[in-house]
Design a protein around this motif. Structure first.
Motif, PDB file in Angstrom:
ATOM      1  N   ALA A 370     -10.546  -0.274  -1.494  1.00  0.00           N
ATOM      2  CA  ALA A 370     -10.726  -1.066  -0.283  1.00  0.00           C
ATOM      3  C   ALA A 370     -10.255  -0.289   0.942  1.00  0.00           C
ATOM      4  N   ASP A 371     -10.737  -0.697   2.103  1.00  0.00           N
ATOM      5  CA  ASP A 371     -10.475   0.009   3.350  1.00  0.00           C
ATOM      6  C   ASP A 371      -9.359  -0.672   4.141  1.00  0.00           C
ATOM      7  N   PRO A 372      -8.161  -0.076   4.228  1.00  0.00           N
ATOM      8  CA  PRO A 372      -7.046  -0.699   4.954  1.00  0.00           C
ATOM      9  C   PRO A 372      -7.342  -0.928   6.427  1.00  0.00           C
ATOM     10  N   SER A 373      -8.221  -0.102   7.007  1.00  0.00           N
ATOM     11  CA  SER A 373      -8.513  -0.241   8.433  1.00  0.00           C
ATOM     12  C   SER A 373      -9.191  -1.571   8.758  1.00  0.00           C
ATOM     13  N   LEU A 374      -9.712  -2.266   7.732  1.00  0.00           N
ATOM     14  CA  LEU A 374     -10.359  -3.551   7.950  1.00  0.00           C
ATOM     15  C   LEU A 374      -9.356  -4.696   8.089  1.00  0.00           C
ATOM     16  N   ALA A 375      -8.095  -4.472   7.711  1.00  0.00           N
ATOM     17  CA  ALA A 375      -7.075  -5.506   7.824  1.00  0.00           C
ATOM     18  C   ALA A 375      -6.925  -5.915   9.284  1.00  0.00           C
ATOM     19  N   SER A 376      -6.558  -7.179   9.501  1.00  0.00           N
ATOM     20  CA  SER A 376      -6.673  -7.783  10.824  1.00  0.00           C
ATOM     21  C   SER A 376      -5.539  -7.480  11.791  1.00  0.00           C
ATOM     22  N   SER A 377      -4.555  -6.702  11.378  1.00  0.00           N
ATOM     23  CA  SER A 377      -3.480  -6.313  12.287  1.00  0.00           C
ATOM     24  C   SER A 377      -2.918  -4.973  11.839  1.00  0.00           C
ATOM     25  N   GLU A 378      -2.219  -4.324  12.750  1.00  0.00           N
ATOM     26  CA  GLU A 378      -1.578  -3.059  12.408  1.00  0.00           C
ATOM     27  C   GLU A 378      -0.578  -3.268  11.271  1.00  0.00           C
ATOM     28  N   PHE A 379       0.125  -4.395  11.322  1.00  0.00           N
ATOM     29  CA  PHE A 379       1.094  -4.699  10.272  1.00  0.00           C
ATOM     30  C   PHE A 379       0.424  -4.774   8.899  1.00  0.00           C
ATOM     31  N   LEU A 380      -0.668  -5.536   8.795  1.00  0.00           N
ATOM     32  CA  LEU A 380      -1.347  -5.687   7.516  1.00  0.00           C
ATOM     33  C   LEU A 380      -1.963  -4.378   7.047  1.00  0.00           C
ATOM     34  N   GLN A 381      -2.412  -3.567   7.979  1.00  0.00           N
ATOM     35  CA  GLN A 381      -2.934  -2.257   7.612  1.00  0.00           C
ATOM     36  C   GLN A 381      -1.842  -1.408   6.969  1.00  0.00           C
ATOM     37  N   GLU A 382      -0.646  -1.437   7.556  1.00  0.00           N
ATOM     38  CA  GLU A 382       0.465  -0.683   7.001  1.00  0.00           C
ATOM     39  C   GLU A 382       0.877  -1.225   5.638  1.00  0.00           C
ATOM     40  N   ALA A 383       0.914  -2.559   5.503  1.00  0.00           N
ATOM     41  CA  ALA A 383       1.278  -3.176   4.225  1.00  0.00           C
ATOM     42  C   ALA A 383       0.289  -2.787   3.135  1.00  0.00           C
ATOM     43  N   MET A 384      -0.980  -2.759   3.474  1.00  0.00           N
ATOM     44  CA  MET A 384      -2.011  -2.420   2.497  1.00  0.00           C
ATOM     45  C   MET A 384      -1.888  -0.971   2.047  1.00  0.00           C
ATOM     46  N   LYS A 385      -1.548  -0.097   2.992  1.00  0.00           N
ATOM     47  CA  LYS A 385      -1.365   1.308   2.643  1.00  0.00           C
ATOM     48  C   LYS A 385      -0.187   1.491   1.692  1.00  0.00           C
ATOM     49  N   VAL A 386       0.887   0.721   1.897  1.00  0.00           N
ATOM     50  CA  VAL A 386       2.040   0.773   0.990  1.00  0.00           C
ATOM     51  C   VAL A 386       1.622   0.357  -0.418  1.00  0.00           C
ATOM     52  N   LEU A 387       0.831  -0.724  -0.510  1.00  0.00           N
ATOM     53  CA  LEU A 387       0.368  -1.209  -1.813  1.00  0.00           C
ATOM     54  C   LEU A 387      -0.519  -0.194  -2.524  1.00  0.00           C
ATOM     55  N   GLN A 388      -1.300   0.556  -1.754  1.00  0.00           N
ATOM     56  CA  GLN A 388      -2.222   1.518  -2.345  1.00  0.00           C
ATOM     57  C   GLN A 388      -1.591   2.880  -2.605  1.00  0.00           C
ATOM     58  N   ASP A 389      -0.434   3.140  -2.029  1.00  0.00           N
ATOM     59  CA  ASP A 389       0.214   4.444  -2.118  1.00  0.00           C
ATOM     60  C   ASP A 389       0.732   4.700  -3.534  1.00  0.00           C
ATOM     61  N   PRO A 390       0.283   5.763  -4.196  1.00  0.00           N
ATOM     62  CA  PRO A 390       0.742   6.038  -5.564  1.00  0.00           C
ATOM     63  C   PRO A 390       2.221   6.392  -5.647  1.00  0.00           C
ATOM     64  N   SER A 391       2.854   6.724  -4.527  1.00  0.00           N
ATOM     65  CA  SER A 391       4.275   7.067  -4.557  1.00  0.00           C
ATOM     66  C   SER A 391       5.181   5.853  -4.421  1.00  0.00           C
ATOM     67  N   THR A 392       4.610   4.687  -4.149  1.00  0.00           N
ATOM     68  CA  THR A 392       5.405   3.471  -4.001  1.00  0.00           C
ATOM     69  C   THR A 392       5.842   2.946  -5.368  1.00  0.00           C
ATOM     70  N   THR A 393       7.128   2.650  -5.494  1.00  0.00           N
ATOM     71  CA  THR A 393       7.613   1.963  -6.687  1.00  0.00           C
ATOM     72  C   THR A 393       7.510   0.471  -6.430  1.00  0.00           C
ATOM     73  N   LEU A 394       6.615  -0.199  -7.140  1.00  0.00           N
ATOM     74  CA  LEU A 394       6.349  -1.606  -6.912  1.00  0.00           C
ATOM     75  C   LEU A 394       6.543  -2.397  -8.194  1.00  0.00           C
ATOM     76  N   ARG A 395       7.159  -3.543  -8.068  1.00  0.00           N
ATOM     77  CA  ARG A 395       7.318  -4.459  -9.184  1.00  0.00           C
ATOM     78  C   ARG A 395       6.777  -5.826  -8.796  1.00  0.00           C
ATOM     79  N   PHE A 396       6.119  -6.487  -9.751  1.00  0.00           N
ATOM     80  CA  PHE A 396       5.593  -7.828  -9.499  1.00  0.00           C
ATOM     81  C   PHE A 396       6.751  -8.815  -9.412  1.00  0.00           C
ATOM     82  N   ASP A 397       6.560  -9.856  -8.612  1.00  0.00           N
ATOM     83  CA  ASP A 397       7.547 -10.921  -8.448  1.00  0.00           C
ATOM     84  C   ASP A 397       8.135 -11.334  -9.807  1.00  0.00           C
ATOM     85  N   ALA A 398       9.436 -11.153  -9.957  1.00  0.00           N
ATOM     86  CA  ALA A 398      10.084 -11.392 -11.250  1.00  0.00           C
ATOM     87  C   ALA A 398       9.958 -12.833 -11.715  1.00  0.00           C
ATOM     88  N   SER A 399      10.148 -13.793 -10.807  1.00  0.00           N
ATOM     89  CA  SER A 399      10.086 -15.193 -11.226  1.00  0.00           C
ATOM     90  C   SER A 399       8.694 -15.575 -11.704  1.00  0.00           C
TER      91      SER A 399
END
Length: 437
Positions: A370-399
């Motif tokens: 997906a294309d992060p530039s399509l996100a509706s704000s600079e904030f959401l664009q940055e958040a999307m890039k974090v989610l797509q970044d292979p270097s990010t350590t991400l864990r799903f909501d534990a609860s």
């Protein structure tokens, strides 16, 4: 991105699985897909539900398949009963892997098709696929995503106070004290109340701190109940969060005292941040949508930008530069294997669907195509890039990964009790007891 282990009631829908005009499932009377109607059920409501329906317009034009999404705030409490009673929709959008597992346990969820599986392999990190896989069978692809652990603030107020975005949790605590001194009031606002069930915003706080203080391995073991709520690592997280949420000098800006946290709706904090009443609040990326319906101090819609009315930074870790984040998302589960239904689930696993929904505003996707530039704000664009970044350590909501008796049961209730003044050790024991229910 490193992802660890393992957000609908049908409401007034017609009998699930029935197309308009009485045709069965998602197929037409002749067995084709032209003119078929596929019904989707989920907990997404309001303008977000409208946007979701709009996301299928081009798909319908291309395929002739009509997609009807109906949302209901009671989804999580009703969907299992609906499915077990033979009243399943064609497709359900499920916000929790734990709930998805329960639905799979009914025997009514259809395994994911080869086409959907291939798309998930290509466009998502393997961890996302694992959340939709049970007993080595893949059932459900991820849909949209959200990034948790953000601290929302007013850039203008930060400039007025001469403070900067912190790079470590210790710096955040120093900032908390500085803002309280400069503003003459609490540094934070928080709301744990929710129409579905109160307490879950507090679990996000704890989950963020476990991930940052103790690391991904401990987080995974905690999800698996190998690390208990009563173990030192989890109490350490509660103690760290308590330095903010249990201190009357630091909360609850714009609302009252510590106890008021439980009576404040989680989305209501957006208005206080937007008008400058609340210096900081902790909430996921999806809070950005709530700023569209509130006003800033001048009575205008607030701008979300680094130099705007509101912006956000990710809750910093113990050490500077560490990017370990918590996320969430929905999964697309099919209860029919009709051809039209299969085509819809396949489309929902593509970058084209992600782009169609993201560009309508307010959401992001972890789909790497997906294309992060399509996100509706600079904030959401940055958040999307974090989610797509292979270097990010991400864990799903534990609860969301824990059994419902704990994740959406004793854990949620425990956070409310903790804010009400119950001692931490008692709260931890009570939450852990949820595993015995």
């Amino acid at each position: 991105m490193t992802v660890g282990l393992g957000l609908v009631a049908i409401g007034a829908l017609t009998l699930a699985g029935c197309a308009e005009g009485g045709d069965s499932g998602g197929g037409s009377a002749s067995g084709g897909t032209e003119g078929a109607t596929v019904r989707i059920s989920g907990g997404i409501t309001g303008t977000e539900a409208d946007a979701l329906n709009q996301s299928f317009e081009q798909f319908t034009a291309d395929t002739g398949i009509k997609v009807v999404y109906t949302g209901d705030k009671g989804f999580e409490g009703n969907i299992v009963t609906k499915v077990s009673g033979g009243d399943a929709p064609d497709i359900a959008i499920v916000p929790q892997p734990g709930l998805l597992k329960t639905l799979v346990g009914t025997g009514e969820v259809k395994p994911g098709t080869d086409a959907v599986s291939k798309n998930v392999d290509e466009y998502w990190d393997a961890g996302w696929k694992s959340y939709g896989t049970f007993d080595d069978t893949f059932y459900a692809a991820p849909m949209l995503a959200n990034l948790k652990g953000y601290v929302w603030y007013s850039p203008a107020k930060f400039k007025e106070w001469g403070v900067e975005v912190p790079k470590t949790f210790d710096e955040l605590m120093t900032l908390t004290q500085t803002i309280a001194e400069k503003s003459g009031g609490p540094s934070w606002c928080a709301g744990f109340a929710s129409e579905a069930a109160s307490g879950w915003p507090g679990t996000d706080w704890i989950e963020d701190m476990v991930l940052r203080q103790s690391g991904a391995d401990v987080y995974d073991k905690w999800v698996a109940n190998e690390v208990k709520f009563t173990d030192p690592e989890i109490k350490e997280a509660f103690d760290a969060v308590g330095k903010i949420l249990l201190d009357p000098n630091y909360v609850n800006a714009g609302f009252g005292d510590v106890q008021s946290i439980n009576s404040v709706a989680f989305a209501d904090v957006a208005a206080k941040v937007a008008d400058g009443t609340c210096p900081m609040t902790h909430q996921a990326s999806f809070l950005s949508a709530n700023f569209l319906t509130v006003k800033n101090a001048a009575g205008e819609t607030p701008t979300i930008a680094p130099d705007g009315d509101v912006y956000a930074f990710i809750l910093p870790g113990v050490k500077e530069g560490e990017l370990a984040v918590e996320g969430g998302g929905e999964f697309v589960a099919a209860f029919s294997d009709d051809e039209a239904v299969q085509k819809v689930t396949e489309f929902m696993s593509t970058p084209e669907f992600a782009d169609a929904r993201v560009k309508l505003g307010g959401v992001v996707s972890a789909n790497k195509g997906a294309d992060p530039s399509l996100a509706s704000s600079e904030f959401l664009q940055e958040a999307m890039k974090v989610l797509q970044d292979p270097s990010t350590t991400l864990r799903f909501d534990a609860s969301d990964l824990m059994p419902a008796t704990v994740g959406s049961g004793s854990f949620w209730k425990g956070m409310v009790s903790w804010i009400d003044g119950t001692p931490t050790d008692t709260v931890l024991s009570d939450i852990q007891a949820g595993y015995d229910n």
